[in-house]
Design a protein around this motif. Structure first.
Motif, PDB file in Angstrom:
ATOM      1  N   GLY A 359       0.789  -1.224   0.000  1.00 17.57           N
ATOM      2  CA  GLY A 359       0.000   0.000   0.000  1.00 17.57           C
ATOM      3  C   GLY A 359       0.817   1.267   0.000  1.00 17.57           C
ATOM      4  N   LEU A 360       2.132   1.147   0.258  1.00 15.38           N
ATOM      5  CA  LEU A 360       3.006   2.336   0.280  1.00 15.38           C
ATOM      6  C   LEU A 360       4.323   2.016  -0.430  1.00 15.38           C
ATOM      7  N   LYS A 361       4.219   1.469  -1.619  1.00 18.62           N
ATOM      8  CA  LYS A 361       5.387   0.945  -2.311  1.00 18.62           C
ATOM      9  C   LYS A 361       6.258   2.005  -2.968  1.00 18.62           C
ATOM     10  N   ASP A 362       5.755   3.189  -3.218  1.00 20.73           N
ATOM     11  CA  ASP A 362       6.577   4.224  -3.833  1.00 20.73           C
ATOM     12  C   ASP A 362       5.919   5.581  -3.623  1.00 20.73           C
ATOM     13  N   VAL A 363       6.493   6.617  -4.238  1.00 18.42           N
ATOM     14  CA  VAL A 363       6.036   7.982  -3.976  1.00 18.42           C
ATOM     15  C   VAL A 363       4.703   8.329  -4.626  1.00 18.42           C
TER      16      VAL A 363
END
Length: 402
Positions: A359-363
């Motif tokens: 859910g928070l793999k990149d910007v």
């Protein structure tokens, strides 16, 4: 104020969130609402720790266009609403970087790299040296790039170097990294000759206060943390740390007592997104792997035998990725201890390898975080504080008294 993203455009970005990594678990998507996507484009999002310079030094690629590797590129940053990623000017810990001129030269080289990157697209990016410059860049539609120095070894025992790096744009300094240095003891190092801050380290804190450079206590030992609070006249930050409550025994994270003391002092903890910072299962993954090799009687971890055994062990024991919910748990915990004014985000994108949470793999993923915060009952005003408002307060306080 940012230009608002239309809901039509916001709908388009739903398909992009969390799908920019090559990791196997990115098929898991977060049902992000158009409201959260729009909010991500309207509010200022500042992330206090992005390791892009070190990544580009190792393997340069054009981040002005979409990249297939790494956690950051400009298109993904814009889709996620990111306005101000602190570029981490990172000097690895080690004897080769404690020699005269080596550390300082390394830091200057990375700053040169970011300046060259901005020079390629001055209409898209700007290095910023104050909160007011950051807001101006955002108003002009540019990606603001403040600079933070990770590891104080480039100071090289000379307080004049603090002025040098201030003039080059450094606005926070992480006092140490994975080894104790001439400023402070490290949380990762078993050798702690200073028992906290060195005498020179105390002088460094006072000079940083005078110049207007934020003091960053991520990576330092607990003793060094409390020494900093004794010496500093200004609020301090933890640029990329999480709560030790969820990772018992992991000193790199902050204890409940430290988070409380930081909040009482006016400082901010910026939550790290690395899975090993978030859950005990992920934090213990490396030690479990080393224990497996030891039990197998393997003494050379770089041998072909060890590599083959580890590969099979990983297949049998998949990495336990944390999730967005774990990040929210850390935020909730820090807010409960220190208040809503003491928490922000310091993702460590491009600095924690392939261990980022589902859910928070990149910007591109900040809208997911906003969605999660709203679902947990945080007001829009609270979310704005976490995404940048608390950084703004500390940065302005440090600037004002300088």
């Amino acid at each position: 104020m940012k230009t608002s993203l239309s809901l039509t455009a916001a709908s388009f970005f739903i398909a992009l969130i969390g799908c920019q990594s090559d990791q196997s678990d990115t098929a898991t998507t977060i049902p992000t609402s158009e409201n959260s996507l729009a909010l991500a484009q309207e509010m200022i999002i500042a992330d206090t720790h992005v390791d892009l310079p070190y990544r580009l030094e190792a393997n340069y690629e054009n981040v002005l266009a979409p990249t297939s590797t790494g956690d950051f590129d400009v298109p993904r940053a814009r889709s996620g609403g990111l306005n101000a990623p602190f570029m981490s000017i990172y000097t690895p810990a080690g004897l080769e970087f404690e020699e005269v001129d080596t550390s300082k030269g390394n830091a200057d080289q990375l700053i040169d790299m970011i300046e060259a990157l901005v020079a390629q697209a001055p209409d898209q990016m700007a290095i910023v040296r104050s909160w007011s410059e950051l807001e101006i860049a955002v108003t002009e539609g540019k990606l603001a790039l403040p600079l933070g120095m990770e590891n104080g070894s480039p100071i090289e025992g000379n307080l004049d170097n603090l002025q040098h790096f201030y003039d080059r744009g450094i606005r926070y300094i992480t006092l140490a990294h994975s080894r104790s240095n001439h400023i402070a003891d490290s949380s990762y190092d078993t050798e702690r000759p200073a028992g906290g801050l060195t005498e020179f380290g105390e002088a460094v804190i006072r000079e940083m206060n005078r110049l207007g450079i934020m003091v960053d206590i991520s990576h330092v030992s607990d003793e060094a943390f409390y020494d900093v609070l004794e010496v500093t006249s200004k609020p301090v930050i933890a640029s990329h740390s999480s709560a030790r409550h969820f990772t018992p025994g992991f000193e790199r994270n902050m204890s409940d007592e430290m988070i409380t003391a930081l909040g009482e002092q006016g400082g901010v903890i910026f939550i790290n997104f690395g899975s090993a910072f978030l859950t005990e299962a992920a934090n213990n993954y490396g030690p479990r792997q080393r224990e497996f090799l030891a039990n197998a009687g393997v003494t050379d971890a770089d041998s072909e035998e060890a590599i083959a055994l580890v590969e099979q062990w990983k297949l049998d024991n998949p990495y336990p990725y944390a999730t967005l919910e774990d990040v929210l748990d850390h935020i909730d915990h820090a807010v409960a201890l220190a208040g809503i004014n003491a928490v922000g985000i310091g993702s460590d994108y491009d600095g924690v390898d392939d261990t980022l949470p589902v859910g928070l793999k990149d910007v591109s993923s900040y809208p997911n975080l906003i969605e999660g915060l709203l679902a947990r009952g945080y007001s829009i005003n609270d979310v704005e504080k976490i995404m940048s408002g608390n950084l703004k307060r500390v940065w302005l306080e440090v600037e004002q008294e300088a």
